[in-house]
Design an enzyme around this catalytic site. Structure first.
Site, mmCIF file in Angstrom:
data_model
loop_
_atom_site.group_PDB
_atom_site.id
_atom_site.type_symbol
_atom_site.label_atom_id
_atom_site.label_comp_id
_atom_site.label_asym_id
_atom_site.label_seq_id
_atom_site.Cartn_x
_atom_site.Cartn_y
_atom_site.Cartn_z
ATOM 1 N N GLU A 141 0.884 -1.230 -0.155
ATOM 2 C CA GLU A 141 -0.005 0.116 -0.067
ATOM 3 C C GLU A 141 0.805 1.313 0.005
ATOM 4 O O GLU A 141 1.880 1.261 0.276
ATOM 5 C CB GLU A 141 -0.968 -0.030 1.309
ATOM 6 C CG GLU A 141 -0.247 -0.264 2.445
ATOM 7 C CD GLU A 141 -1.048 -0.734 3.589
ATOM 8 O OE1 GLU A 141 -1.123 0.114 4.754
ATOM 9 O OE2 GLU A 141 -2.079 -1.691 3.336
ATOM 10 N N LYS A 143 2.925 4.507 0.866
ATOM 11 C CA LYS A 143 3.670 5.006 2.149
ATOM 12 C C LYS A 143 3.170 6.624 2.024
ATOM 13 O O LYS A 143 3.837 7.488 1.321
ATOM 14 C CB LYS A 143 5.070 4.916 2.017
ATOM 15 C CG LYS A 143 5.829 5.413 3.390
ATOM 16 C CD LYS A 143 6.909 4.800 3.693
ATOM 17 C CE LYS A 143 7.702 5.240 4.562
ATOM 18 N NZ LYS A 143 7.390 6.344 5.707
ATOM 19 N N ASP A 145 2.577 10.436 2.861
ATOM 20 C CA ASP A 145 3.688 11.438 3.280
ATOM 21 C C ASP A 145 3.116 12.509 3.694
ATOM 22 O O ASP A 145 3.022 13.551 3.136
ATOM 23 C CB ASP A 145 4.629 11.699 2.119
ATOM 24 C CG ASP A 145 5.977 12.245 2.744
ATOM 25 O OD1 ASP A 145 6.135 12.162 4.147
ATOM 26 O OD2 ASP A 145 6.949 13.088 1.708
ATOM 27 N N TYR A 254 -4.702 3.044 7.730
ATOM 28 C CA TYR A 254 -4.027 1.865 7.230
ATOM 29 C C TYR A 254 -3.569 0.839 8.064
ATOM 30 O O TYR A 254 -2.892 -0.063 7.828
ATOM 31 C CB TYR A 254 -2.885 2.352 6.550
ATOM 32 C CG TYR A 254 -1.804 3.351 7.093
ATOM 33 C CD1 TYR A 254 -1.084 2.777 8.121
ATOM 34 C CD2 TYR A 254 -1.760 4.519 6.558
ATOM 35 C CE1 TYR A 254 -0.347 3.696 8.837
ATOM 36 C CE2 TYR A 254 -0.835 5.397 7.337
ATOM 37 C CZ TYR A 254 -0.219 5.151 8.518
ATOM 38 O OH TYR A 254 0.760 5.833 9.227
ATOM 39 N N LYS A 359 11.185 2.572 -0.405
ATOM 40 C CA LYS A 359 11.401 3.945 -0.818
ATOM 41 C C LYS A 359 11.742 4.115 -1.888
ATOM 42 O O LYS A 359 12.786 3.680 -2.464
ATOM 43 C CB LYS A 359 12.623 4.493 0.266
ATOM 44 C CG LYS A 359 12.505 4.322 1.562
ATOM 45 C CD LYS A 359 11.481 5.486 2.339
ATOM 46 C CE LYS A 359 12.243 6.665 2.589
ATOM 47 N NZ LYS A 359 11.724 7.403 3.804
ATOM 48 N N CYS A 453 44.566 32.484 -4.319
ATOM 49 C CA CYS A 453 43.341 32.756 -3.798
ATOM 50 C C CYS A 453 42.512 33.465 -4.823
ATOM 51 O O CYS A 453 43.050 34.403 -5.301
ATOM 52 C CB CYS A 453 43.453 33.686 -2.476
ATOM 53 S SG CYS A 453 41.820 34.239 -1.781
ATOM 54 N N CYS A 456 42.605 37.565 -3.024
ATOM 55 C CA CYS A 456 43.643 38.353 -2.679
ATOM 56 C C CYS A 456 44.931 37.639 -3.539
ATOM 57 O O CYS A 456 45.887 38.307 -3.171
ATOM 58 C CB CYS A 456 43.912 38.335 -1.255
ATOM 59 S SG CYS A 456 44.289 36.712 -0.579
ATOM 60 N N CYS A 471 42.990 29.991 2.047
ATOM 61 C CA CYS A 471 43.847 31.226 1.867
ATOM 62 C C CYS A 471 44.044 31.571 3.161
ATOM 63 O O CYS A 471 43.440 31.886 4.212
ATOM 64 C CB CYS A 471 42.828 32.072 1.453
ATOM 65 S SG CYS A 471 43.425 33.866 1.457
ATOM 66 N N CYS A 476 42.725 39.019 3.743
ATOM 67 C CA CYS A 476 42.159 38.935 2.507
ATOM 68 C C CYS A 476 40.558 39.352 2.475
ATOM 69 O O CYS A 476 39.938 39.287 3.414
ATOM 70 C CB CYS A 476 41.927 37.113 2.100
ATOM 71 S SG CYS A 476 40.797 36.861 0.807
HETATM 72 S S1 IVH Z 1 2.293 0.624 8.934
HETATM 73 C C1 IVH Z 1 3.625 -0.726 12.929
HETATM 74 N N1 IVH Z 1 1.518 1.586 6.774
HETATM 75 O O1 IVH Z 1 5.567 5.589 7.777
HETATM 76 C C2 IVH Z 1 3.340 -0.622 11.517
HETATM 77 N N2 IVH Z 1 2.846 3.110 7.742
HETATM 78 O O2 IVH Z 1 8.433 5.369 8.309
HETATM 79 C C3 IVH Z 1 3.802 0.959 11.089
HETATM 80 N N3 IVH Z 1 3.410 5.336 7.162
HETATM 81 O O3 IVH Z 1 5.196 6.979 11.017
HETATM 82 C C4 IVH Z 1 2.981 1.660 10.271
HETATM 83 N N4 IVH Z 1 2.106 5.164 5.220
HETATM 84 O O4 IVH Z 1 3.315 6.651 9.969
HETATM 85 C C5 IVH Z 1 1.964 1.958 7.811
HETATM 86 N N5 IVH Z 1 0.585 2.423 4.618
HETATM 87 C C6 IVH Z 1 1.231 2.791 5.924
HETATM 88 C C7 IVH Z 1 1.962 4.210 5.923
HETATM 89 C C8 IVH Z 1 2.820 4.209 7.168
HETATM 90 C C9 IVH Z 1 2.889 5.894 5.569
HETATM 91 C C10 IVH Z 1 4.276 6.218 8.020
HETATM 92 C C11 IVH Z 1 3.909 5.885 9.534
HETATM 93 C C12 IVH Z 1 5.234 5.725 10.129
HETATM 94 C C13 IVH Z 1 6.319 6.004 8.786
HETATM 95 C C14 IVH Z 1 7.098 4.888 9.157
#
Ligand code: IVH
Length: 720
Positions: A141, A143, A145, A254, A359, A453, A456, A471, A476
């Protein structure tokens, strides 16, 4: 989720309510009408805010909303806490109280490529006692931000919302979360035998809404946000829920962190898979990774993958189409789907062993290296700066990028005229990754590191133990100028209105030759300069006069003695009654001060043995600059009466209510000693947003107390 039949009925009911004449509003029993209106409004909020797919117009929604408001105004006893009219509270949250999470909110381990993901799969199999060639099912799923949140529902009502804070303790933000229409104020967990539950998720701002917010702020002359994450985390902590409501935040949930029944028994084990638990959230009208949409054209937001191969494919595809997704995300989270297997994997103190973040690569761009400029800093260090053809990269225009030193240029074989690959990860300073050698046409030129330099022309020297050419001519022009700029800067004498451009201007006019000249400016002349005037000249005079009274710890730091930082200046200031006492100090005496080693000792010693410098300080004293130890200089060593006396402290992550410097000042004033790294000598670690390795290390040590910023502020204000 609403069944087809339920949806049809609610739609019909909406139309009926809309078209029944106003007069009937009060003819029917208001209890029933209010209940009907609440139900249809909740349904339409779900269609609009969770599914992005409304079935009535905004106008019609407003009409229904107004009807409910009218009935509630006439029958205040009918107002329920979870009524759609009760989202925006009117009370300001002054200092958000701290709340402990029901279970710790851990971080995630990171992976960057297929090999990392395969390693993860292998370790999962090992932990679960599975064969090497077994296949583990994973849920993948986005991540997200944004700002991490934890929501508590008790008895089917939203009772508490909090930020992640340090993972153990967060700030309570219930009033703000209630304004998010994608968050149901009521949800029937009881149907599943759940009495109390903590959900984890992320509050986000859609990219297009974020851009609109920034445009508006810019037009109104305000500051703009660097990225949607900052706008989201700021929005969550707004003091006024009405303002929070205007940020356009949405919440994706999530993870189920905790769930118990009426008797307090854990009921998380009623689910067999992560997917099933998220499915429950979806069916209760939450916005989840299962939401439709995904990358719009190519990929769903989440998927159950049958094996790690499918996971790798999903992650690589997502990396390619990430820009299609309406929200900012920095990767994909991979979770073991089966909850029994998750339990077998367990946790480290930092992250679950059953999940990993994949990542995305830092954003990159290519551009031409037009030229290299060599800049001379305040201690004479010569730094090469790449002048690039301006290029947009992750929201900023990149034009000047430091190339650090000669070795950097040589090891990467960078040449003027090269196409170079520039990278910027998150908020990090842009960086040249490499030159694209295959694109060379022969016209590129080698970069010649200067022997002299650039300002100078004196011969540059490279001390044996350093990577940098210097230098060594203290006179200078570039150094003198850089020293003056540093001298007046916030960390040093803090003279407002005497910044880089003003100093450069005065320098060119021949008014400034040494830092002493900053204390004998002719303000009448300044008032006559274009762009200045009486008022700014008077302000400048006042700022200089104020600086004259500074404690000597600031003056010592402002002298730009190599390696004599803020902290050491403080320690030194506590030891002397007058700055010129240092004329009589020998090398050994300096080394009796904690933190001062032979190198710094030599630098300070040399400075005070140079008659030029003594002359300069004497002149400054004549001009009114304080050289005498002040109360503040003495106090800095320790405040034995402070609430943090005897404790050592360190700050990490981004603080939101004060700068790092202010925080350190407050800590020192409270009697704490400041540390620069996590060790067994550390007593307290104060963690801000996005704390990283220091937090990990402190958790591992187990002897370090971990505080949030708010906790810190509270503790330093406590009487002893
Ligand atoms: S699961 C114990 N699912 O990423 C399970 N985290 O670097 C941990 N985050 O601060 C979390 N999307 O808040 C999970 N789909 C996702 C997420 C997620 C973003 C965040 C989470 C945590 C950070 C970890």
């Amino acid at each position: 989720m609403y069944s087809q039949t339920a949806q049809r009925a609610l739609y019909e009911l909406s139309k009926k309510l809309l078209f029944s004449p106003q007069a009937t509003l009060f003819a029917e029993p208001p209890v029933e009408r209010a209940e009907d209106l609440r139900n249809v409004l909740r349904y339409h909020e779900w269609r609009y805010y969770v599914g992005n797919d409304p079935v009535i117009s905004d106008f019609e929604y407003d009409q229904l909303y107004k009807q409910l408001e009218t009935i509630e105004a006439a029958n205040p006893q009918l107002v329920t806490q979870d009524s759609p009219t009760q989202r925006v509270g009117k009370d300001l949250t002054e200092n958000a109280p701290q709340v402990a999470h029901l279970t710790p909110m851990l971080s995630l381990d990171n992976s960057y490529n297929a090999a990392d993901l395969n390693d993860f799969d292998e370790s999962v199999k090992k932990l679960c006692g599975l064969e090497k060639d077994a296949e583990v099912e994973y849920c993948v799923e986005p991540k997200y931000d944004g700002g991490t949140i934890a929501l508590v529902y008790e008895n089917d009502r939203l009772t508490r919302a909090a930020t992640r804070g340090n993972g153990y303790v967060g700030e309570e933000i219930t009033a703000n979360i209630r304004t998010l229409r994608s968050v149901p104020l009521q949800a029937e967990f009881s149907k599943k035998g759940i009495f109390k539950v903590e959900l984890r998720g992320e509050a986000l701002i859609r990219k297009d809404i974020f851009e609109k917010i920034n445009r508006n702020r810019h037009e109104a002359g305000g500051t703009i946000f660097a990225n949607p994450r900052n706008a989201a985390t700021g929005g969550l902590r707004m003091k006024d829920p009405r303002e929070a409501a205007e940020r356009g935040l949405e919440a994706f949930l999530y993870q189920l962190g905790y769930a118990v029944d009426q008797e307090g028994n854990n009921v998380l084990d009623k689910f067999t898979s992560h997917h099933e638990s998220i499915h429950l959230l979806e069916s209760l009208s939450f916005k989840t990774p299962l939401a439709k949409g995904g990358t719009q054209q190519h990929l769903p937001a989440s998927k159950v993958c049958q094996n790690i191969g499918e996971v790798v494919q999903f992650c690589t595809d997502w990396q390619e189409y990430r820009d299609e997704y309406p929200y900012e995300l920095d990767g994909i989270v991979v979770k073991v789907n089966n909850l029994q297997l998750q339990e077998k994997c367990g946790f480290t103190s930092h992250h679950p062993r059953w999940a990993i973040a994949f990542k995305f690569k830092a954003r990159q761009a290519t551009t031409r290296l037009r030229d290299v400029e060599f800049q001379v800093g305040k201690t004479g260090a010569v730094t090469p700066v790449a002048k690039l053809e301006p290029v947009a990269l992750a929201g900023v225009i990149v034009q000047n990028v430091s190339m650090h030193n000669e070795e950097f240029i040589r090891s990467k074989d960078l040449r003027i005229g090269d196409q170079v690959l520039v990278e910027r990860a998150g908020d990090v300073i842009p960086y040249i990754v490499k030159s694209l050698v295959e694109l060379r046409n022969g016209s590129e030129q080698e970069i010649h590191y200067p022997k002299n330099c650039p300002v100078c022309h004196s011969v540059l020297v490279k001390p044996e133990d350093e990577a940098i050419w210097r230098c060594e001519n203290a006179e200078c022009e570039a150094q003198v100028l850089a020293r003056m700029v540093f001298h007046t800067s916030k960390h040093a004498m803090d003279i407002e209105g005497l910044g880089e451009s003003t100093i450069e201007k005065f320098f060119k006019l021949g008014w400034l030759h040494s830092i002493a000249d900053l204390y004998r400016l002719d303000y009448a002349q300044i008032a006559k300069l274009e762009g200045f005037g009486e008022k700014s000249a008077a302000n400048m005079k006042a700022a200089v006069e104020k600086a004259c009274k500074n404690p000597i710890l600031r003056l010592l730091h402002s002298l730009t003695i190599h390696h004599l930082g803020q902290r050491t200046s403080k320690l030194l200031a506590a030891e002397i009654e007058h700055v010129l006492n240092l004329k009589d100090w020998d090398l050994e005496k300096y080394q009796t001060i904690k933190d001062i080693g032979p190198v710094v000792a030599k630098n300070i010693f040399n400075f005070f043995q140079n008659p030029h410098n003594i002359d300069l300080l004497e002149t400054m004293e004549r001009l009114g600059v304080n050289l005498q130890q002040t109360e503040e200089d003495k106090r800095t060593d320790v405040n034995t009466d402070g609430p943090l006396y005897g404790k050592s402290i360190l700050f990490t992550g981004t603080l939101s209510q004060m700068t790092r410097e202010e925080a350190e000042k407050k800590a020192a004033a409270a009697g704490a000693s400041l540390m620069s790294a996590v060790s067994k000598h550390l007593s307290i670690l104060v963690v801000g947003e996005k704390a990283g390795s220091k937090l990990k290390k402190a958790q591992a040590l187990e002897t370090v107390e971990i505080w949030t910023e708010a906790e810190f502020l509270e503790r330093i204000s406590e009487p002893v």
